[in-house]
Design an enzyme around this catalytic site. Sequence first.
Site, PDB file in Angstrom:
ATOM      1  N   VAL A  12      34.131  36.068  21.549  1.00  0.00           N
ATOM      2  CA  VAL A  12      34.000  34.733  21.236  1.00  0.00           C
ATOM      3  C   VAL A  12      33.055  34.509  20.017  1.00  0.00           C
ATOM      4  CG1 VAL A  12      33.015  32.504  22.134  1.00  0.00           C
ATOM      5  CG2 VAL A  12      34.390  34.340  23.662  1.00  0.00           C
ATOM      6  N   LYS A 100      30.372  30.793  31.729  1.00  0.00           N
ATOM      7  CA  LYS A 100      30.703  30.077  32.898  1.00  0.00           C
ATOM      8  C   LYS A 100      29.667  30.638  33.876  1.00  0.00           C
ATOM      9  CE  LYS A 100      34.016  33.321  32.783  1.00  0.00           C
ATOM     10  NZ  LYS A 100      34.774  33.783  31.478  1.00  0.00           N
ATOM     11  N   ILE A 131      40.485  24.561  25.901  1.00  0.00           N
ATOM     12  CA  ILE A 131      41.123  23.160  26.527  1.00  0.00           C
ATOM     13  C   ILE A 131      40.050  22.210  26.560  1.00  0.00           C
ATOM     14  CG2 ILE A 131      42.316  22.213  28.198  1.00  0.00           C
ATOM     15  CD1 ILE A 131      43.130  24.608  29.091  1.00  0.00           C
ATOM     16  N   ASP A 196      35.938  34.148  38.796  1.00  0.00           N
ATOM     17  CA  ASP A 196      35.845  33.516  37.774  1.00  0.00           C
ATOM     18  C   ASP A 196      36.415  31.807  37.754  1.00  0.00           C
ATOM     19  OD1 ASP A 196      35.939  33.478  34.631  1.00  0.00           O
ATOM     20  OD2 ASP A 196      37.739  32.546  35.212  1.00  0.00           O
ATOM     21  N   LYS A 200      34.088  27.938  37.651  1.00  0.00           N
ATOM     22  CA  LYS A 200      34.647  27.072  37.053  1.00  0.00           C
ATOM     23  C   LYS A 200      34.883  25.810  37.597  1.00  0.00           C
ATOM     24  CE  LYS A 200      36.904  29.964  33.389  1.00  0.00           C
ATOM     25  NZ  LYS A 200      38.018  30.537  32.912  1.00  0.00           N
TER      26      LYS A 200
END
Length: 394
Positions: A12, A100, A131, A196, A200
Amino acid sequence: MANIAIMGFGTVGAGVAEVVRMNGASIAEKLGEEIQIKYILDIRDFSNSPYADKMIKDFAVIENDPEVDVVVETIGGAKVALDFTRRALQAGKHVVTSNKELVATHGRELLAIAKERNVNYLFEASVGGGIPVLRPLYQCLAANQIEEIAGILNGTTNYILTRMVKGGISFADALKEAQSKGYAEADPTADVEGIDACRKICILSNLAWGREVAPEKVATEGISSIHLRDVDIAASAGYRIKLLGRAFRLPDGRQTAYVAPHLVPESCPIATVDDVFNGIMIRGNAVGDVMFYGRGAGDLPTASAVLGDVIDALQHRSKRRNLGWEESAEITDAGVLPMKWYLRGDFSASDAEAVCGGKVEVLADGAVITPELSSAEAKAAAEKLCAVAMLHVL
């Protein structure tokens, strides 16, 4: 000129640098000033990188430089990243993250520090990758009372389930394939066991209702026990199996959330979200159902969301975004909510109806969808019927 520092130069972090290089001129035009990467913090050797002149190993350089406006945290985890984020905020710098785990477990504390120091702590990329979903949730949908959130929040598990449906391969083989393509880590536990997705759905819930939901309070089930037989039965009957994170605001104001595999009818838009894509549905009492779809991970998609936050932070230098959540939410056990269940075993439809106390939908011999039952009632029915599979139904 706005100066940013990137902490962590993995997938990232490198993506952020690439998007700045690729779209710097258009970003400057929209922002009204140029963005410059002043530092990149990473303990590894990048002497052959085109960014070698920006590489540093000491966070204090960033912390003590008054020219750094925004710190981009892409380290991951909740140890070093937590320490550096605290210090960056306390030094009066805006912080943007894709992390996250950090947001789900320490977001309340970090947002409080940001408020105290009158800076922004933004994390659009922490839930949906590329998104846009968090900003629409707290801004575009602000006139709504949010009633429910349901989403495919993990691309790895969605890829595995897609391959089980379309490729007819087992979970184990689909996982190996996902690992070979770089979609799954060598240790895939956080993905395939729903951890994960749990983080979220907590972040989404926190923003939707302003109360903190701790990940350890959310019932979480992954996909490692999904059998190909159930995938095939579901598909033949017009359903798809998807790992969903769900959160509800109950009529009495309490909240609940959980993560589990579901049978989703093909008529539902989220059923068609395949491969590594994510899809998030939000229901508001004014807008009804809206859905957000796209790539939930990857270097450039995630970097797109990160830099969107960088721009937002710089546009709100003097008046920070009013983000935050309060004390812990009162969480109701999701198991008490009545819902339909998929059961499979060596039993007849009439046996299932007698045990479940109502009419069942027959998907195949020994495979039914029950009437609405609580989790305890469904488990009791599964035990009486000697069912070998039990799944939620959306």
